[in-house]
Design an enzyme around this catalytic site. Structure first.
Site, PDB file in Angstrom:
ATOM      1  N   LEU A 380      44.486  41.528  48.416  1.00  0.00           N
ATOM      2  CA  LEU A 380      44.369  40.109  48.756  1.00  0.00           C
ATOM      3  C   LEU A 380      44.468  39.226  47.516  1.00  0.00           C
ATOM      4  O   LEU A 380      44.917  38.083  47.595  1.00  0.00           O
ATOM      5  CB  LEU A 380      43.039  39.843  49.461  1.00  0.00           C
ATOM      6  CG  LEU A 380      42.841  40.486  50.837  1.00  0.00           C
ATOM      7  CD1 LEU A 380      41.415  40.273  51.319  1.00  0.00           C
ATOM      8  CD2 LEU A 380      43.828  39.916  51.845  1.00  0.00           C
ATOM      9  N   GLY A 381      44.031  39.758  46.392  1.00  0.00           N
ATOM     10  CA  GLY A 381      44.051  38.974  45.164  1.00  0.00           C
ATOM     11  C   GLY A 381      43.530  39.780  44.001  1.00  0.00           C
ATOM     12  O   GLY A 381      42.868  40.801  44.171  1.00  0.00           O
ATOM     13  N   GLN A 382      43.869  39.330  42.781  1.00  0.00           N
ATOM     14  CA  GLN A 382      43.413  39.984  41.566  1.00  0.00           C
ATOM     15  C   GLN A 382      42.897  38.932  40.600  1.00  0.00           C
ATOM     16  O   GLN A 382      43.442  37.818  40.522  1.00  0.00           O
ATOM     17  CB  GLN A 382      44.550  40.784  40.924  1.00  0.00           C
ATOM     18  CG  GLN A 382      44.985  41.995  41.746  1.00  0.00           C
ATOM     19  CD  GLN A 382      46.171  42.716  41.136  1.00  0.00           C
ATOM     20  OE1 GLN A 382      47.244  42.161  41.025  1.00  0.00           O
ATOM     21  NE2 GLN A 382      45.955  43.956  40.723  1.00  0.00           N
ATOM     22  N   GLN A 385      37.736  39.888  37.120  1.00  0.00           N
ATOM     23  CA  GLN A 385      36.627  40.793  37.388  1.00  0.00           C
ATOM     24  C   GLN A 385      37.024  41.992  38.249  1.00  0.00           C
ATOM     25  O   GLN A 385      36.264  42.941  38.365  1.00  0.00           O
ATOM     26  CB  GLN A 385      35.498  40.036  38.082  1.00  0.00           C
ATOM     27  CG  GLN A 385      34.922  38.931  37.223  1.00  0.00           C
ATOM     28  CD  GLN A 385      33.917  38.093  37.968  1.00  0.00           C
ATOM     29  OE1 GLN A 385      33.556  38.418  39.096  1.00  0.00           O
ATOM     30  NE2 GLN A 385      33.487  37.011  37.365  1.00  0.00           N
ATOM     31  N   GLY A 386      38.184  41.958  38.884  1.00  0.00           N
ATOM     32  CA  GLY A 386      38.585  43.087  39.710  1.00  0.00           C
ATOM     33  C   GLY A 386      39.669  42.718  40.709  1.00  0.00           C
ATOM     34  O   GLY A 386      40.222  41.614  40.682  1.00  0.00           O
ATOM     35  N   VAL A 388      40.750  42.601  44.894  1.00  0.00           N
ATOM     36  CA  VAL A 388      40.175  42.488  46.228  1.00  0.00           C
ATOM     37  C   VAL A 388      41.178  43.029  47.252  1.00  0.00           C
ATOM     38  O   VAL A 388      42.347  42.638  47.253  1.00  0.00           O
ATOM     39  CB  VAL A 388      39.814  41.030  46.570  1.00  0.00           C
ATOM     40  CG1 VAL A 388      39.192  40.953  47.956  1.00  0.00           C
ATOM     41  CG2 VAL A 388      38.853  40.472  45.530  1.00  0.00           C
ATOM     42  N   LYS A 402      35.996  44.392  47.024  1.00  0.00           N
ATOM     43  CA  LYS A 402      36.304  44.078  45.624  1.00  0.00           C
ATOM     44  C   LYS A 402      36.062  45.310  44.769  1.00  0.00           C
ATOM     45  O   LYS A 402      34.944  45.823  44.692  1.00  0.00           O
ATOM     46  CB  LYS A 402      35.443  42.926  45.134  1.00  0.00           C
ATOM     47  CG  LYS A 402      35.737  42.547  43.671  1.00  0.00           C
ATOM     48  CD  LYS A 402      34.682  41.595  43.156  1.00  0.00           C
ATOM     49  CE  LYS A 402      35.329  40.314  42.700  1.00  0.00           C
ATOM     50  NZ  LYS A 402      34.328  39.394  42.151  1.00  0.00           N
ATOM     51  N   ASP A 499      31.101  29.316  38.457  1.00  0.00           N
ATOM     52  CA  ASP A 499      32.566  29.373  38.486  1.00  0.00           C
ATOM     53  C   ASP A 499      33.108  28.622  39.694  1.00  0.00           C
ATOM     54  O   ASP A 499      33.954  29.116  40.423  1.00  0.00           O
ATOM     55  CB  ASP A 499      33.047  30.831  38.495  1.00  0.00           C
ATOM     56  CG  ASP A 499      34.508  30.951  38.054  1.00  0.00           C
ATOM     57  OD1 ASP A 499      35.023  29.987  37.453  1.00  0.00           O
ATOM     58  OD2 ASP A 499      35.126  31.997  38.318  1.00  0.00           O
TER      59      ASP A 499
END
Length: 699
Positions: A380-382, A385-386, A388, A402, A499
């Site tokens: 789904l996304g990067q 921190q890691g 997903v 995640k 954040d």
């Protein structure tokens, strides 16, 4: 590797051998020294007769008069099948008879297996009703579950398959739902108190029965008229809290087939207060392909093949390989679990004042399966921190997993504290942390899945499907402000996000905002007053005061939220220059310089369509949030009140408009000389509230 090569060579020798006579090994079913049967029924472990012969009291069997009974439920056991985790029991029949034809419903509360590892099989049983004009049904807590009606005669003149089978003529049947553990039934005439259409039909019956057993008696149901019990099938397995991997044969495969809902409570003033509820999985096991026996004993699975020495050697070598691999995997998972703070988290779960749900701990196997082995197509996304991944649990629930980057082992305690705290956050505008997995090399965090992506995508990527109106933007700002106000002021301990940015604001199916990514792959610190997540943040959103003091406060989140407000107003990115050192071209700098005289030149086209008064209030609120002096910024509670006040004013305005439209339609039917007075009264009857929030906007 050498062991696998040896196994392959032995297999080739075995396949070329002329010896191919299969022999059956003596299969082990019960624990050593325990009674293996009762009458004609084999009693395999986890069931057992006598102390220390069964896994736990759920499986205790009493053998009296050569008939086995499950002690907990007083049900006679007719057979137990290890292969598919089922058993056959003698189940009671409910009968209602009255020769005076004054029928009343009879009720049966026969078996309650709640919290046990036993379930009435939904695939191998049917619920059946017998008799003329008989209505039989199953219920639970006074709620109807399943039932059927059998009439006295067929509507046609000739007998068909329906008239001689159990299809509604003097016999009916229906399915029961899955996971049924309590059997309550009722049976009686469809028209209670009235005689049956046939004088000889003076009894009606309802019962749960093995479908195969009933089908073999098609057309001869008379033999059941005096039956008190019939065979029924139970599904069974091992509860997770009784499941011990060292007890299970390494050559077996186990899977979860059902869940038991458990409620924890304590007595207060003679009543039970439910403090929490959770589910306990129930597992079924079977020997792997090519093996047979009892998978619940170690060893219990045995190979099927020739009696040659090579086969025995092959079996031993393969078993040794499996055992070594299983033990190595178990040790690795245990090592990762301890390194990632599992023992500390378990302590949090079992503490007397702990509120963390037991479902917060996932195992690596279920998350690996949920994400299709962390397939790249599920990403789904990067981020920093890691990565997903989108996943789906066995129950069909969609999740976001995640996979964190390597974590600093020195900060494990802080990481676990953060997981425990964020697990307890329950706010509609905060993405819910469902749990974590600590068995892997790096921690895995499991969140609820939010389907419509991030606010950043809708503001800065082309999207022709959605008109991102001022109303939608104002609602998103109100949602985020409310969530931050909750985190700062209403949570058990103040939480700073650190954040806040449009990329960390996700939108659900109704485009309501949810704050995401609390940096839980990092650590937290706990002091006497505050809880803060140590996440570096994103350039363009960070509080300038933070760079000078190196201290992050609640007003730093306020500053970041101010940047998001400016994004919503302008539709522009926080940094327009590719060079991060070029501060003069930042969005906030341009916005503040144009606020007094040229504000509408920088606003997004969709925003300009909104009301000028509302836009000015939000713009001035953003200015207050972006004050370089943190002490002069409003707290998030005040910010949320201002935005909610705007929305409340809009709702009041809509009410007034609707009221005036109704009054206008009503006056159409009034005489001309009454119109003026009626309209005047309606105009001043409901007025929009004055914006008492205006004084809050002074700098």
């Amino acid at each position: 590797m050498c062991l696998l090569l040896l196994l392959f060579q032995l297999m080739m020798i075995l396949l070329s051998s002329p010896i191919n006579v299969l022999v059956e090994s003596v299969l082990i079913t019960a624990k050593p020294g325990c009674q293996t049967s009762c009458g004609n029924v084999t009693i395999p472990f986890p069931f057992g007769i006598g102390s220390n012969c069964y896994l736990d009291p759920w499986y205790a069997v009493n053998c009296s008069s050569d008939k086995p009974f499950l002690l907990r439920f007083d049900l006679e056991v007719l057979d137990i099948w290890i292969e598919n985790g089922t058993m056959l029991v003698n189940h009671p029949v409910l009968t209602a008879c009255n020769k005076s034809y004054d029928y009343r419903y009879k009720h049966l509360e026969s078996v309650n297996m709640e919290n046990s590892p036993f379930f009435f099989s939904p695939t191998k049983n049917v619920f059946s009703g017998l008799g003329c004009d008989a209505f039989a049904y199953v219920y639970y807590n006074e709620s109807f579950i399943a039932g059927c009606y059998s009439s006295c005669q067929a509507s046609g003149a000739t007998a068909t398959r329906e008239t001689i089978g159990c299809y509604g003529i003097k016999c009916c049947q229906t399915r029961i739902p899955s996971s049924l553990q309590v059997f309550n039934a009722s049976v009686g005439p469809l028209n209670e108190g009235k005689p049956s259409e046939a004088e000889n039909e003076d009894c009606k019956q309802g019962f749960l029965v093995q479908e195969l057993w009933l089908s073999r008696r098609t057309g001869n149901y008379g033999i059941l008229s005096h039956a008190t019990r019939v065979p029924a099938v139970l599904d069974w397995g091992i509860r997770d809290d009784s499941f011990n991997s060292t007890m299970i044969d390494p050559l077996s495969d186990c899977h979860v087939f059902a869940n038991i809902s458990i409620q924890d409570g304590r007595f207060v003033n003679d009543t039970v207060n439910i403090s929490s509820s959770f589910e306990i999985p129930v597992n079924k096991c079977k020997c792997s392909r090519g093996w047979r026996g009892n998978p619940y004993l170690n060893p219990g699975c045995q190979g099927i093949g020739s009696g040659s020495f090579l086969l025995l050697l092959l079996i031993g070598a393969w078993r040794l390989h499996i055992i070594i691999k299983r033990r190595r995997d178990i040790k690795l998972k245990d090592k990762n679990f301890k390194r990632n703070g599992g023992l500390l988290l378990q302590q949090q779960l079992t503490s007397s004042d702990g509120n963390v749900d037991r479902s917060k701990l996932f195992n690596s196997k279920e998350l690996d399966k949920a994400t299709d082995h962390f397939n790249v197509n599920r990403i789904l996304g990067q981020g920093g921190q890691g990565t997903v991944y989108k996943g789906m649990l066995a129950d069909g629930k969609i999740i976001a997993v995640k996979k964190s980057k390597v974590i600093d082992e020195r900060k494990i305690e802080e990481f676990i504290n953060e997981v425990a705290i964020l697990s307890q956050i329950n706010h509609r505008n905060v993405v819910k942390l469902l749990g974590c997995c600590l068995e892997t090399e790096v921690p895995l965090l499991v969140y609820e899945f939010i389907p419509n992506g991030s606010l950043f995508q809708y503001l800065h990527d082309q999207n022709e499907e959605l008109s991102f109106t001022w109303e939608i933007r104002l609602q998103i700002a109100t949602d985020v402000a409310g969530a931050l106000s909750y985190l700062h002021s209403a949570a058990s301990l103040p939480i700073y996000h650190r954040d806040i940015k449009s990329a960390n604001i996700l939108l659900d199916e109704k485009y309501r905002a949810k704050i995401a990514d609390f940096g839980t792959s990092r650590s937290i610190t706990i002091d006497q007053t505050h809880v803060t997540t140590k996440v570096q943040g994103t350039f363009g959103y960070l509080d300038p005061e933070y760079f000078q003091s190196s201290q992050f406060t609640d007003k730093s989140d306020v500053y970041s939220f101010g940047v998001v407000l400016v994004e919503l107003l302008t539709g522009k990115k926080p940094i327009s220059s590719s060079t991060t050192q070029d501060m003069s071209r930042s969005l906030t700098t341009n916005f503040l310089s144009m606020l007094d005289n040229n504000l509408f030149d920088i606003l997004d086209a969709e925003v300009i369509k909104g009301k000028n008064e509302e836009i000015m209030i939000v713009a001035n609120l953003a200015k207050r949030c972006l004050n370089l002096n943190g002490r002069k910024r409003p707290p998030m509670k005040e910010v949320a009140m201002v935005l909610e006040g705007i929305r409340a004013s809009k709702r009041e305005s809509n009410v007034q408009q609707n009221h005036q439209e109704v009054e206008y339609v009503r006056t159409e039917a009034i005489e001309p000389w009454d119109v003026a007075s009626t309209s005047a009264s309606s105009t001043f009857e409901i007025t929009a509230p004055s914006l008492v929030i205006q004084p809050l906007l002074t700098m």
